[in-house]
Write a protein that holds these residues in place. Structure first.
Motif, short mmCIF file in Angstrom:
data_model
loop_
_atom_site.label_atom_id
_atom_site.label_comp_id
_atom_site.label_asym_id
_atom_site.label_seq_id
_atom_site.Cartn_x
_atom_site.Cartn_y
_atom_site.Cartn_z
N PHE A 143 0.86 -1.18 0.00
CA PHE A 143 0.00 0.00 0.00
C PHE A 143 0.89 1.23 0.00
O PHE A 143 1.77 1.36 0.85
CB PHE A 143 -0.92 0.00 1.22
CG PHE A 143 -1.96 -1.08 1.14
CD1 PHE A 143 -3.23 -0.78 0.67
CD2 PHE A 143 -1.64 -2.40 1.46
CE1 PHE A 143 -4.18 -1.78 0.54
CE2 PHE A 143 -2.59 -3.39 1.33
CZ PHE A 143 -3.86 -3.09 0.87
N ALA A 144 0.68 2.10 -0.98
CA ALA A 144 1.51 3.31 -1.07
C ALA A 144 0.60 4.52 -0.99
O ALA A 144 -0.41 4.60 -1.70
CB ALA A 144 2.28 3.31 -2.37
N ASP A 179 6.69 17.08 -6.98
CA ASP A 179 6.95 16.22 -8.15
C ASP A 179 5.90 15.11 -8.14
O ASP A 179 4.92 15.22 -7.39
CB ASP A 179 8.39 15.66 -8.11
CG ASP A 179 8.66 14.90 -6.81
OD1 ASP A 179 7.69 14.41 -6.19
OD2 ASP A 179 9.83 14.79 -6.42
N LEU A 180 6.12 14.08 -8.92
CA LEU A 180 5.11 13.01 -8.97
C LEU A 180 5.58 11.76 -8.22
O LEU A 180 5.10 10.66 -8.49
CB LEU A 180 4.78 12.67 -10.42
CG LEU A 180 4.22 13.81 -11.27
CD1 LEU A 180 3.87 13.31 -12.68
CD2 LEU A 180 2.97 14.40 -10.62
N CYS A 181 6.53 11.94 -7.30
CA CYS A 181 7.08 10.77 -6.62
C CYS A 181 6.31 10.45 -5.35
O CYS A 181 5.80 11.35 -4.68
CB CYS A 181 8.54 11.02 -6.24
SG CYS A 181 9.56 11.27 -7.69
N LEU A 182 6.27 9.18 -5.01
CA LEU A 182 5.71 8.79 -3.73
C LEU A 182 6.66 9.27 -2.63
O LEU A 182 7.88 9.15 -2.78
CB LEU A 182 5.58 7.27 -3.65
CG LEU A 182 4.45 6.65 -4.49
CD1 LEU A 182 4.62 5.13 -4.57
CD2 LEU A 182 3.09 7.01 -3.90
N PRO A 183 6.13 9.80 -1.54
CA PRO A 183 7.02 10.27 -0.46
C PRO A 183 7.45 9.13 0.46
O PRO A 183 7.07 7.97 0.25
CB PRO A 183 6.13 11.25 0.30
CG PRO A 183 4.76 10.68 0.13
CD PRO A 183 4.72 10.03 -1.23
N ASN A 218 -3.52 12.20 -6.68
CA ASN A 218 -2.98 12.64 -7.96
C ASN A 218 -2.23 11.48 -8.60
O ASN A 218 -1.90 10.51 -7.92
CB ASN A 218 -1.97 13.78 -7.71
CG ASN A 218 -2.53 15.14 -8.06
OD1 ASN A 218 -3.28 15.29 -9.04
ND2 ASN A 218 -2.18 16.15 -7.29
N PRO A 219 -1.90 11.63 -9.88
CA PRO A 219 -1.03 10.62 -10.50
C PRO A 219 0.33 10.56 -9.79
O PRO A 219 0.79 11.57 -9.24
CB PRO A 219 -0.84 11.15 -11.92
CG PRO A 219 -1.95 12.09 -12.17
CD PRO A 219 -2.31 12.67 -10.83
N VAL A 220 0.93 9.40 -9.81
CA VAL A 220 2.32 9.28 -9.34
C VAL A 220 3.12 8.54 -10.41
O VAL A 220 2.56 7.84 -11.24
CB VAL A 220 2.41 8.51 -8.00
CG1 VAL A 220 1.86 9.33 -6.85
CG2 VAL A 220 1.72 7.15 -8.07
N LEU A 221 4.43 8.73 -10.35
CA LEU A 221 5.30 7.95 -11.24
C LEU A 221 5.47 6.56 -10.62
O LEU A 221 5.37 6.40 -9.41
CB LEU A 221 6.66 8.63 -11.37
CG LEU A 221 6.63 10.04 -11.94
CD1 LEU A 221 8.05 10.59 -12.06
CD2 LEU A 221 5.94 10.06 -13.30
#
Ligand code: BGC
Length: 713
Positions: free
Chosen positions: A454-455, A467-471, A496-499
C-alpha cells in the motif's frame, strides 16, 4: 425533500425584488458578508455569530422580520466537513472527488449529493460549499483530489448531478472555484494566464454546462488572478461571461479571504466570505466599512446594492431554504453504503498480469505491506476534511509552512484494508509489515506467496506536490518487495497521479485514490473479486513531468506571498487533449481502467448535421458481471486534429448481455469559441469520431459531415 414543488424563476425573482425593497440598508449590508466559525486557524469566536449557532465555514445573519433565514455554510467536497469547527461531530466521509470522477457515474454523483444535502440539513446548514470543478491541468495540484477530472464534460456532468442532489434536499450548493484555481502554490498571489477563447473551451465550458444543468444557488470565485485580475473582482469572468453571456441569476461569493477590494462589488462580486481571512490577507473587511463608505459617497449605486441582495434572496427562494420543515432523519447506514459504492466504483485497476482477483478460498501466505493499511486508509487535507463516524482511526501531524500547515495531517479513515482482506480470505495467512524499510519489507515478502504493498501520498489544500514521486521512501520499498517476490500487487492511495518506476516489476496496480470511510472494504472487495473493478482514470498519469505542459511549476518553493505567474499555455488542450496533440504516450491514459470481465464494442454508426449523434453496442464477452465505460471521442474536426471527449456511459452488463448506447454530442465540444464574435463556431467538414476504452485505446472509428454554424454567446 420536505419542501414543496420548486417555484418558477419569475416567481422567485419577483419575490426577491419585493422582499429586498422592504429592507433597510443595514439589513442589506448584513447579507453581504460571512463570518467564519472557530477552527484551527480562527481560534477566537467572532461575536457576530449568535450563541447557539453551530461553528462552520460561514455565517450570514438572516432578516427574521421578513422571513429570511440566516445562512449557515459548510464545506462539502468529501462530506459535510467538521474538523476544528465542531469537535465531536462526525459525518459520512466520502471518497475523494477524483474517485467519484473515476466512477464516470452521474447517478452515483446524484446519490452522494443527496447524502450531502441531508447531512447538511440535519445540522442546520443551508449552504454547501460543494461543486469543486477546477480541471486537473497539473498533476501536482494539491487539490486535484477534491475535483473530478481533467475533462470538462466529465467534470460538468458529475458536478451537476452532485449539485442537483444537494439542492433537491432544499440546501443551496455552490459551484467553485471560478476559475482556473488549478494550482495551490502561492494561490493568493497567482496570476493564471490563459487565452480567453481557450478558457471558454475548457474550464469555463465545465462551469457553463454544470451551471445550465444544475442552477447552483451560488458561484464561489477562486483565490487566484486570471489574466491580471483577481477572480473575486474579475469583471470579464463575472459580469461578461457568468452573469452576461450565461445569464446566471444567483449570487457570486468570494473564496475565504479572496475579496480583493470593495470595488469587487462593482465587478460583480455579491458577497465577501470568511471576513477573518480577509483581515489576515488584506487587513480589512472590504464589504463592511469600505463598501458602506463607497455607498455613502455614491460610488456603489443603490441598484447594485439591491441586485447583490436580490441575487442571494432569489437563490434562497429557488432552493427553498426559507421553507424548511423539520430536519430530515438521516440514515447513516445508507450513507455508509453510498460511500462504499463510490469507493468500489472509483477504484481503477491499472495493471493486472493475471494475479487478481485473489480466489476467495485462497490459502496463500500474503504479506500486506505499508501505507498504515493495518489501521485505515489515507485521505487529503484542508477545508474538505471530514471526521467519519467513530472518528479518524489515527491522526498523524505532518505540518508545513503558512496558514495551511496547521491542518496538514495524515488522517487515517477507519476500515483497515488488512482486516478487510482477512475477512474476505478466511483461509489465507496474512501478515502485516509496516513498509518502514525496504530490507525489512523484502524479508517478509520473500517468504510469502504474494505481497500487497500500500503506497500513500497526502495531498493538501494550500500545497502543490513538488513532483510526482511517492514520499517517505515508498518507491524503494515497492522495488525491494518486487525484487523479493514476483507476485507483487501495489495499491495506491493518492490524490494525484504518481510515477511508478517499478511498474514493470509488479503484477498488478490499483489506484484507490482517497477511498473514504468504507475504503478498506472496497479495496478488499476489488482485490478478492467480490467486485469487478470499473473505475476509469479521470486524469492522465504521465510517464514524466517533461511530457506535461509545465515540467517546472512556477513559484514552487518560493516563500508564501511571492507573486507568481502561471501560463496555462496548453489552453483548452488539457490532459489527454495535450498528450494527443503532442503525440506523447502517458504511463496510463485518461479513461484507462481494467475489469475482471471483457467487453466488445460493435455497430458504431454516426450521424452528422448540427452535431454528432453516435450509436454503438457494448457486449460483456466475459464470464462475470461487470461495468464498462465506453468513451466517444472526437479526433478530427474538419481540417484540424482535435481530441475531445464527446460522451461516455457507464454500462453494467451480465455475461453475454449487450446494450445499445446513444451519445448526442454537446455542439460546443465540436466548436471553437470565437472570442471576437463572442459565439461558438462549428466549421463545416468531416468530423472523425472514435469509440475507445481509453484516450489511447481506440476500438472503432468513423466520420460524419457536420454543418457550419454559429451559436450561443
Ligand atoms: C477553500 C474553499 C472553502 C473555504 C471555506 C477555502 O480555503 O478554498 O474551497 O470552501 O475555504 O472553508
Amino acid at each position: 425533500m420536505t419542501t414543496s414543488a420548486a417555484p418558477s424563476a419569475s416567481d422567485v425573482d419577483a419575490r426577491a425584488r419585493e422582499i429586498e425593497a422592504q429592507m433597510t440598508d443595514d439589513e442589506r449590508f448584513s447579507m453581504l458578508v460571512s463570518v467564519m466559525g472557530t477552527n484551527d486557524v480562527v481560534t477566537v469566536r467572532d461575536d457576530r455569530i449568535p450563541e447557539g449557532v453551530p461553528m462552520s465555514a460561514g455565517y450570514v445573519p438572516g432578516v427574521p422580520r421578513l422571513g429570511i433565514p440566516a445562512q449557515l455554510m459548510s464545506d462539502a467536497s468529501l462530506g459535510v466537513t467538521n474538523p476544528g469547527y465542531r469537535p465531536g461531530d462526525t459525518a459520512t466521509a466520502l471518497p475523494a472527488g477524483i474517485a467519484l470522477g473515476a466512477s464516470f457515474n452521474p447517478a452515483l454523483a446524484r446519490q452522494s449529493g443527496g447524502m450531502l444535502g441531508r447531512e447538511a440539513r440535519s445540522r442546520g446548514f443551508n449552504v454547501q460549499l460543494a461543486g469543486g470543478i477546477n480541471l486537473a491541468r497539473d498533476p501536482r495540484n494539491g487539490r486535484n483530489f477534491e475535483y473530478l477530472s481533467e475533462d470538462p464534460l466529465v467534470s460538468a456532468t458529475l458536478a451537476a448531478e452532485s449539485i442537483n442532489g444537494i439542492q433537491a434536499e432544499g440546501v443551496i450548493s455552490t459551484i467553485k472555484h471560478y476559475s482556473l484555481n488549478c494550482n495551490e502554490t502561492n494561490r493568493h498571489w497567482l496570476d493564471a494566464i490563459i487565452d480567453p477563447a481557450a478558457h471558454r473551451e475548457s474550464d469555463l465550458l465545465a462551469f457553463e454546462i454544470a451551471v445550465e444543468r444544475s442552477h447552483p444557488g451560488a458561484v464561489m470565485t477562486g483565490y487566484n488572478k486570471i489574466n491580471g485580475d483577481y477572480a473575486g473582482g474579475n469583471s470579464v469572468l463575472i459580469q461578461d461571461v457568468l452573469k452576461g453571456a450565461w445569464g446566471y441569476p444567483g449570487w457570486v461569493m468570494s473564496d475565504w479571504g479572496g475579496t480583493p477590494g470593495w470595488e469587487a462589488a462593482l465587478n460583480g462580486l455579491d458577497q465577501e466570505s470568511g471576513l477573518q481571512l480577509d483581515i489576515m490577507m488584506w487587513q480589512t473587511e472590504w464589504f463592511c466599512g469600505p463598501l458602506q463608505q463607497a455607498y455613502a459617497e455614491g460610488k456603489l449605486p443603490k441598484e447594485r446594492l439591491s441586485d447583490m441582495v436580490q441575487r442571494i434572496l432569489r437563490s434562497m427562494f429557488a432552493v427553498g431554504v426559507d421553507q424548511w420543515g423539520p430536519a430530515p432523519t438521516v440514515d447513516m447506514a445508507e450513507h455508509h453504503s453510498i460511500a462504499l459504492e463510490t469507493a468500489r466504483q472509483g477504484i481503477v485497476l491499472l495493471k493486472n498480469d493475471g494475479v487478481l482477483p485473489l480466489a476467495p478460498d485462497s490459502a496463500a501466505h500474503i504479506a500486506m505491506i505499508g501505507g498504515h493499511a493495518h489501521v485505515g486508509v489515507a485521505t487529503g487535507c484542508g477545508s474538505s476534511a471530514v471526521v467519519p463516524p467513530g472518528g479518524f482511526a489515527e491522526v498523524i501531524k505532518i505540518g508545513g509552512p503558512g496558514i495551511m500547515g496547521v491542518g496538514r495531517n495524515l488522517y487515517l479513515e477507519p476500515s483497515s484494508p488488512v482486516e478487510e482482506v482477512r475477512k474476505l480470505l478466511p483461509n489465507a495467512v496474512i501478515e502485516f509489515d509496516p513498509g518502514m524499510s525496504p530490507a525489512e519489507s523484502a524479508l517478509m515478502a520473500s517468504r510469502c506467496d504474494l505481497a500487497i504493498v500500500f503506497a500513500i501520498r497526502v495531498d493538501s489544500e494550500g500545497f502543490d506536490d513538488p513532483d510526482l514521486c511517492l514520499p517517505w521512501g515508498q518507491d524503494a520499498v515497492i522495488d525491494a518487495v518486487a525484487n523479493a517476490n514476483p507476485n507483487t500487487v501495489v495499491v495506491l492511495e493518492t490524490g494525484n497521479p504518481v510515477l511508478m518506476p517499478w511498474s514493470d516489476k509488479v503484477k498488478a496496480i490499483a489506484e484507490a485514490w482517497y477511498p473514504g470511510q468504507a475504503g478498506g472494504r472496497a479495496i478488499a472487495e476489488v482485490l478478492t473479486g467480490v467486485v469487478s473493478p470499473s473505475g476509469r482514470l479521470p486524469i492522465t498519469f504521465p510517464a514524466s513531468l517533461t511530457q506535461t505542459p509545465r515540467p517546472e511549476l512556477p513559484g514552487l518553493g518560493s516563500e508564501w506571498g511571492t507573486p507568481t505567474t502561471i501560463e496555462y499555455n496548453e489552453g483548452a488542450e488539457v490532459g489527454y487533449r495535450w498528450f494527443s496533440k503532442q503525440d506523447e504516450q502517458p504511463l496510463f491514459a485518461f479513461g484507462h481502467g481494467l475489469s475482471y470481465t471483457t467487453f466488445e464494442y460493435s455497430d458504431l454508426t454516426v450521424e452528422g448535421g448540427d452535431t454528432i449523434t453516435a450509436r454503438f453496442a457494448v457486449t460483456n464477452t466475459g464470464t462475470r458481471s461487470g461495468a464498462d465505460v465506453p468513451q466517444l471521442y472526437l479526433t478530427r474536426a474538419a481540417a484540424e486534429d482535435r481530441m475531445r471527449l464527446l460522451g461516455f456511459e457507464r454500462v453494467e452488463l451480465a455475461p453475454s448481455e449487450s446494450r445499445e448506447v446513444t451519445v448526442l454530442a454537446d455542439p460546443r465540444l465540436l466548436a471553437r469559441y470565437d472570442g471576437d464574435a463572442r459565439e461558438w463556431h462549428i466549421e463545416s467538414g468531416d468530423y472523425n469520431v472514435a469509440l475507445g476504452r481509453a484516450a489511447d485505446d481506440i476500438v472503432l472509428s468513423t466520420s460524419a459531415a457536420v454543418r457550419e454554424r454559429r451559436f450561443g454567446h
